[in-house]
Motif scaffolding. Structure first.
Motif, PDB file in Angstrom:
ATOM      1  N   ILE A 243       0.832  -1.198   0.000  1.00 35.55           N
ATOM      2  CA  ILE A 243       0.000   0.000   0.000  1.00 35.55           C
ATOM      3  C   ILE A 243       0.872   1.256   0.000  1.00 35.55           C
ATOM      4  O   ILE A 243       1.847   1.349   0.750  1.00 35.55           O
ATOM      5  N   GLU A 244       0.490   2.203  -0.845  1.00 37.18           N
ATOM      6  CA  GLU A 244       1.194   3.492  -0.932  1.00 37.18           C
ATOM      7  C   GLU A 244       0.190   4.625  -0.748  1.00 37.18           C
ATOM      8  O   GLU A 244      -0.855   4.649  -1.403  1.00 37.18           O
ATOM      9  N   GLN A 245       0.492   5.550   0.142  1.00 35.12           N
ATOM     10  CA  GLN A 245      -0.348   6.734   0.317  1.00 35.12           C
ATOM     11  C   GLN A 245       0.121   7.801  -0.658  1.00 35.12           C
ATOM     12  O   GLN A 245       1.282   8.191  -0.655  1.00 35.12           O
ATOM     13  N   ILE A 246      -0.787   8.310  -1.500  1.00 37.37           N
ATOM     14  CA  ILE A 246      -0.358   9.259  -2.539  1.00 37.37           C
ATOM     15  C   ILE A 246      -0.820  10.687  -2.280  1.00 37.37           C
ATOM     16  O   ILE A 246      -0.351  11.609  -2.949  1.00 37.37           O
ATOM     17  N   THR A 247      -1.755  10.898  -1.367  1.00 34.25           N
ATOM     18  CA  THR A 247      -2.073  12.272  -0.958  1.00 34.25           C
ATOM     19  C   THR A 247      -1.904  12.368   0.554  1.00 34.25           C
ATOM     20  O   THR A 247      -2.200  11.424   1.281  1.00 34.25           O
ATOM     21  N   LYS A 248      -1.425  13.501   0.999  1.00 35.83           N
ATOM     22  CA  LYS A 248      -1.224  13.735   2.436  1.00 35.83           C
ATOM     23  C   LYS A 248      -1.642  15.161   2.764  1.00 35.83           C
ATOM     24  O   LYS A 248      -0.873  15.966   3.269  1.00 35.83           O
ATOM     25  N   THR A 249      -2.890  15.466   2.433  1.00 37.40           N
ATOM     26  CA  THR A 249      -3.394  16.825   2.592  1.00 37.40           C
ATOM     27  C   THR A 249      -4.182  16.949   3.890  1.00 37.40           C
ATOM     28  O   THR A 249      -4.678  15.960   4.421  1.00 37.40           O
ATOM     29  N   PRO A 250      -4.344  18.162   4.394  1.00 41.58           N
ATOM     30  CA  PRO A 250      -5.206  18.365   5.571  1.00 41.58           C
ATOM     31  C   PRO A 250      -6.686  18.312   5.223  1.00 41.58           C
ATOM     32  O   PRO A 250      -7.534  18.213   6.104  1.00 41.58           O
ATOM     33  N   GLY A 251      -6.998  18.382   3.921  1.00 42.09           N
ATOM     34  CA  GLY A 251      -8.385  18.334   3.491  1.00 42.09           C
ATOM     35  C   GLY A 251      -8.861  16.905   3.321  1.00 42.09           C
ATOM     36  O   GLY A 251      -8.251  15.949   3.807  1.00 42.09           O
ATOM     37  N   TYR A 289      -3.982  13.673  -9.967  1.00 43.65           N
ATOM     38  CA  TYR A 289      -2.714  13.169  -9.462  1.00 43.65           C
ATOM     39  C   TYR A 289      -2.007  12.525 -10.654  1.00 43.65           C
ATOM     40  O   TYR A 289      -2.536  11.600 -11.277  1.00 43.65           O
ATOM     41  N   GLU A 290      -0.843  13.036 -11.007  1.00 40.56           N
ATOM     42  CA  GLU A 290      -0.073  12.482 -12.114  1.00 40.56           C
ATOM     43  C   GLU A 290       0.724  11.291 -11.594  1.00 40.56           C
ATOM     44  O   GLU A 290       1.603  11.438 -10.737  1.00 40.56           O
ATOM     45  N   VAL A 291       0.410  10.104 -12.100  1.00 43.45           N
ATOM     46  CA  VAL A 291       0.953   8.872 -11.549  1.00 43.45           C
ATOM     47  C   VAL A 291       2.469   8.813 -11.663  1.00 43.45           C
ATOM     48  O   VAL A 291       3.160   8.383 -10.729  1.00 43.45           O
ATOM     49  N   ALA A 292       3.025   9.265 -12.775  1.00 42.35           N
ATOM     50  CA  ALA A 292       4.473   9.146 -13.003  1.00 42.35           C
ATOM     51  C   ALA A 292       5.279  10.066 -12.102  1.00 42.35           C
ATOM     52  O   ALA A 292       6.381   9.710 -11.667  1.00 42.35           O
ATOM     53  N   THR A 293       4.744  11.247 -11.798  1.00 45.33           N
ATOM     54  CA  THR A 293       5.523  12.253 -11.064  1.00 45.33           C
ATOM     55  C   THR A 293       5.003  12.538  -9.666  1.00 45.33           C
ATOM     56  O   THR A 293       5.718  13.109  -8.838  1.00 45.33           O
ATOM     57  N   GLY A 294       3.772  12.155  -9.377  1.00 48.52           N
ATOM     58  CA  GLY A 294       3.170  12.477  -8.082  1.00 48.52           C
ATOM     59  C   GLY A 294       2.658  13.901  -8.001  1.00 48.52           C
ATOM     60  O   GLY A 294       2.214  14.352  -6.934  1.00 48.52           O
ATOM     61  N   LYS A 295       2.671  14.623  -9.112  1.00 47.99           N
ATOM     62  CA  LYS A 295       2.221  16.019  -9.123  1.00 47.99           C
ATOM     63  C   LYS A 295       0.702  16.094  -8.971  1.00 47.99           C
ATOM     64  O   LYS A 295      -0.041  15.384  -9.647  1.00 47.99           O
TER      65      LYS A 295
END
Length: 656
Positions: A243-251, A289-295
Motif C-alpha cells: 500500500i502506498e499513500q499518494i495524498t497527504k493533505t489536511p483536506g 494526481y499524475e501517476v508518473a511524477t506524483g504532481k
C-alpha cells in the motif's frame, strides 16, 4: 348528522366533489413507476437499467435495451448496481439469487448467472460520500469489491453492557458494529478471493488502474479516524498487497477515478482543516494526481461551483462532470489542458451522473413536472433523446402543479433564488393557503426537479414556496458560507424576505393562512422560525435539531458543529445556545407537529423530545409522532404514507 359528518370528512381530506379524480394523492403517489441505474455498454450499443413498478408481482426488473433495434427485454427481476464487463458480454450486479446474496455475473449469451462473492455489510458510518462499491478489472478477469471483515469485531451479546471506547460508537440507526471495511479481489477464473487491505483502517471508493495491476481507494490513516475527516488516496498493488499513500493533505479526498491511459487519477477534494461527514460547507474542486511524477493539480481552481466527481472520456483528455447551478443540476465537459468547460445539458432540470459508452452519454433527468427518466445523447448534448417513459406515462392523466422560479433581494441586497408551486386554475380574486418548505443541510438546495410532497400539497389546494437562502449550494462558495457560525442568522432573514416578496408577487397567496415545514436542518430552521415570528399559523418539523449543545454529543456528526461553528462547543457555548431554538422557545405561539424516527442517530430523537416538552409546558398546541425502526429519512412505505397524511391533516386543521 350525516350531512355534517360528510362535510367534516371533505374538509379534513382537503378535497371536494368538484375536484378532478386524477389528482396526485398521498396514497397513489406510491404507485408511480420509476427508473434508475442506467449503464451504457462499452461500445454504446446497449443500455441496462432498473425499473420499479409498484403493484406488479415482480415490481423490480433489470432491463436490457438494444439501442440499434430499440428492442428491450427483462433479463432479471432482482438486483441493483449493474455493471458491464469490459467485453460487453456479461453484466455484474448485486442480488440475492438462488439463496446467495452478493455479487453475481449474468452471461448475456445464455442468460445464466454465476455467484462471485458475498458482500458483508458494516453499519459503521464513513461519511455520505464513502462509496462501498465494486468494479470489474479492465482485463475482465477479476472483480474488486468493498466488504466488511466479519472477524474485525467480535460477536457481542446484545443484552450485555455496552463498553464504549470510540468516538463514533453509533451508526446512522443503531450502534456501530465496529466492523472494518476492506477491499477484496475475486478471481473469476478460479474463484479465489484475496484480501487486499489487511490493516486497521476502513477502505472504500475503489478504482482500477487500466493495466489491472493496482487499485486506488480512499482511507483515513490518522491516529484516530473517528476524531477527524481527513481522508486520503491510497494505491494497493494487486500482486503484493503493498500500500502506498499518494495524498497527504489536511483536506478530504473523495472517490478517485483512474484515467483510461493510466496517467492520472481524477478526484474531488476539499482543503479546509475542518470538515464534516454530513453537509459540508466547503465546495469541492477537482484535482488530478499524475501517476508518473506524483504532481497534484487543481483543474477547476477558477470554477466557483460545488463539484463531486467526474467521468473520463475514452481518450483521457477530457471529463464529464455535474454540479448544482442556480437551482439546476447541470452536466458539463472539461479538458485537462484548459479551463474551458462546455455545457452538455444545462437547462431548468436536474441531471444525474452520466454513463458513457462508444460516442454516447446516458443520464437521468428530472424536471418540476416529471420525475427521473433516462436520456441519451450521441453528439454531446446537441440533440438529446428520451429513452424511458414510465413516470411520464403515469403522469399523463394527472393534474400537476404549476411551477415557477423567482429571484428577490434580501435585507442586505443579496440576490436569493426561490420557487413556487401552485394550482394552475386559481380563480381571480381567490386566496389560497401557503406552505413554506425549508430544505435540509444547511447546504442543500431546492431546484428544478419533481417533488412528491409539492404535488400532494398543491392537489389539496395549497401553494408551496421553497427558497434557497444563504447557505444553500449551487450559488458559489461565498453564498454557501452564509450560515457559518450563524444558523438562523442571514438564512432566516433571507427566508422572511422571500416570503414577503412572494406574497407581493403572487396576490392569490393568503398571508393569514401560512404554514412552515422542513426536515433535518429544515426542521431546525422550522423550530427557529416559530421562535422568531408568529406569522405562521401551523408548523410541521421533522428530524429536527432544537439544541445545538446537546446535539453535539449525541449525533454521529460532532464534526458538523465543530466545522460550522469553528471549534468545540465548550469554547462556543454562548454562541451555540444563542442559535438554539430551545433558547427562545418561550416565544412560540404556532401550533407545531413534531415528527421523528426513534432510531435516528443523525439527529437523535432527544432533540424532538426537548422541543416537545418545552412546547407542552408552555401550552402551545403540539403533537409528537415517533416512528419505530426509522432513522433520518423513512424507509417503510407505510410510515412515509402516515407521515404525509399527518402533515396534511395538521395543515388542514389550522389553515383551512
Amino acid at each position: 348528522m350525516i350531512k355534517k359528518f360528510i362535510a367534516v370528512l371533505i374538509f379534513i381530506s382537503g378535497t371536494s366533489f368538484s375536484q378532478a379524480q386524477n389528482n396526485i394523492t398521498v396514497e397513489n403517489i406510491y404507485t408511480m413507476p420509476s427508473v434508475n441505474s442506467p449503464v451504457l455498454s462499452p461500445k454504446g450499443d446497449k443500455l441496462i437499467y432498473i425499473t420499479n413498478e409498484p403493484g406488479k408481482s415482480n415490481p423490480q426488473s433489470l432491463i436490457l435495451l438494444d439501442l440499434n433495434t430499440q428492442k428491450s427485454e427483462t433479463i432479471l427481476n432482482t438486483g441493483s448496481d449493474p455493471q458491464w464487463s469490459p467485453d460487453g458480454q456479461k453484466i455484474a450486479l448485486r442480488a440475492n439469487l438462488n439463496g446467495k446474496s452478493g455479487i453475481h455475473v449474468l452471461n448475456l449469451n445464455d442468460k445464466s448467472t454465476k455467484f462471485i462473492a458475498q458482500i458483508n455489510n458494516s453499519n459503521h458510518f464513513l461519511g455520505h460520500s464513502a462509496n462501498k462499491n465494486y468494479a470489474w478489472s479492465p482485463d475482465g478477469k477479476s472483480i474488486a469489491f468493498v466488504s466488511a471483515d466479519l472477524s474485525s469485531a467480535p460477536t457481542v451479546d446484545p443484552s450485555a453492557p455496552k463498553v464504549i471506547e470510540r468516538i463514533l460508537y453509533k451508526s446512522r440507526t443503531s450502534f456501530s458494529d465496529n466492523r472494518l471495511t476492506k477491499i477484496y479481489v475475486a478471481n473469476l477464473e478460479n474463484g479465489e478471493i484475496k484480501t487486499l487491505t489487511q490493516d486497521i483502517y476502513d477502505s472504500h471508493s475503489i478504482t482500477w488502474s487500466p493495466d489491472s495491476k493496482k487499485i486506488a481507494y480512499i482511507s483515513n490513516h490518522t491516529a484516530d479516524p473517528d476524531a477527524n475527516y481527513n481522508n486520503d488516496i491510497f494505491i494497493v498493488d494487486i500482486a503484493t498487497s503493498k500500500i502506498e499513500q499518494i495524498t497527504k493533505t489536511p483536506g478530504t479526498e473523495h472517490n478517485p477515478n483512474w484515467s483510461p491511459d493510466g496517467k492520472y487519477i481524477l478526484y474531488p477534494a476539499t482543503v479546509r482543516l475542518r470538515n464534516t461527514k454530513d453537509s459540508s460547507g466547503e465546495d469541492m474542486k477537482l484535482y488530478t494526481y499524475e501517476v508518473a511524477t506524483g504532481k497534484i493539480t487543481c483543474i477547476t481552481q477558477n470554477l466557483d461551483e460545488r463539484l463531486d466527481g467526474a467521468k473520463w472520456t475514452n481518450d483521457s483528455k477530457s471529463y464529464y462532470f455535474g454540479f448544482p447551478k442556480n437551482g439546476k443540476r447541470v452536466l458539463y465537459k472539461g479538458t485537462l489542458n484548459s479551463e474551458i468547460i462546455t455545457p452538455i445539458v444545462d437547462e431548468n432540470a436536474s441531471v444525474g451522473r452520466p454513463t458513457t459508452g462508444g460516442n454516447k452519454i446516458a443520464f437521468t433527468k428530472s424536471t418540476p413536472s416529471q420525475p427521473n427518466e433516462i436520456y441519451i445523447t450521441s453528439n454531446e448534448g446537441k440533440t438529446v433523446t428520451q429513452i424511458t417513459q414510465l413516470s411520464t406515462n403515469w403522469l399523463k392523466d394527472k393534474t400537476l402543479a404549476k411551477n415557477e422560479d423567482f429571484w428577490f433581494q434580501s435585507h442586505d441586497g443579496v440576490k436569493v433564488h426561490g420557487f413556487i408551486a401552485y394550482p394552475a386554475n386559481v380563480a381571480k380574486g381567490v386566496k389560497i393557503p401557503v406552505i413554506h418548505r425549508i430544505h435540509g443541510g444547511p447546504h442543500g438546495a431546492f431546484g428544478f426537479s419533481y417533488t412528491d410532497i409539492n404535488e400532494i400539497l398543491v392537489a389539496n389546494g395549497y401553494a408551496v414556496i421553497s427558497l434557497n437562502p444563504r447557505g444553500s449550494s449551487g450559488y458559489g462558495q461565498k453564498f454557501t458560507d452564509g450560515t457559518y457560525q450563524a444558523w438562523g442568522g442571514g438564512d432566516y432573514l433571507d427566508l422572511m424576505a422571500g416570503i414577503d416578496y412572494a406574497l407581493e408577487k403572487y396576490p392569490f397567496l393568503d398571508a393569514n393562512r401560512m404554514g412552515v415545514t422542513g426536515g433535518s436542518y429544515g426542521g431546525f430552521m422550522t423550530n427557529w422560525v416559530v421562535t422568531q415570528t408568529d406569522r405562521y399559523k401551523a408548523a410541521v418539523t421533522s428530524a429536527s435539531v432544537s439544541n445545538l449543545i446537546s446535539f453535539y454529543g449525541t449525533s454521529i456528526y460532532p464534526d458538523l458543529i465543530e466545522t460550522e461553528f469553528n471549534g468545540m462547543p465548550w469554547d462556543n457555548y454562548s454562541l451555540l445556545w444563542h442559535f438554539s431554538p430551545m433558547a427562545h422557545i418561550k416565544n412560540v405561539k404556532t401550533p407545531t407537529l413534531i415528527i421523528h424516527g426513534e432510531n435516528d442517530m443523525d439527529v437523535p430523537v432527544t432533540q424532538a423530545e426537548e422541543f416537545f416538552i418545552g412546547l407542552k409546558k408552555l401550552g402551545v398546541p403540539t403533537k409528537f409522532i415517533r416512528y419505530q425502526n426509522e432513522g433520518h429519512g423513512f424507509t417503510q412505505q407505510k410510515n412515509r404514507l402516515h407521515n404525509n397524511q399527518q402533515l396534511l391533516a395538521w395543515f388542514n386543521q389550522y389553515l383551512k
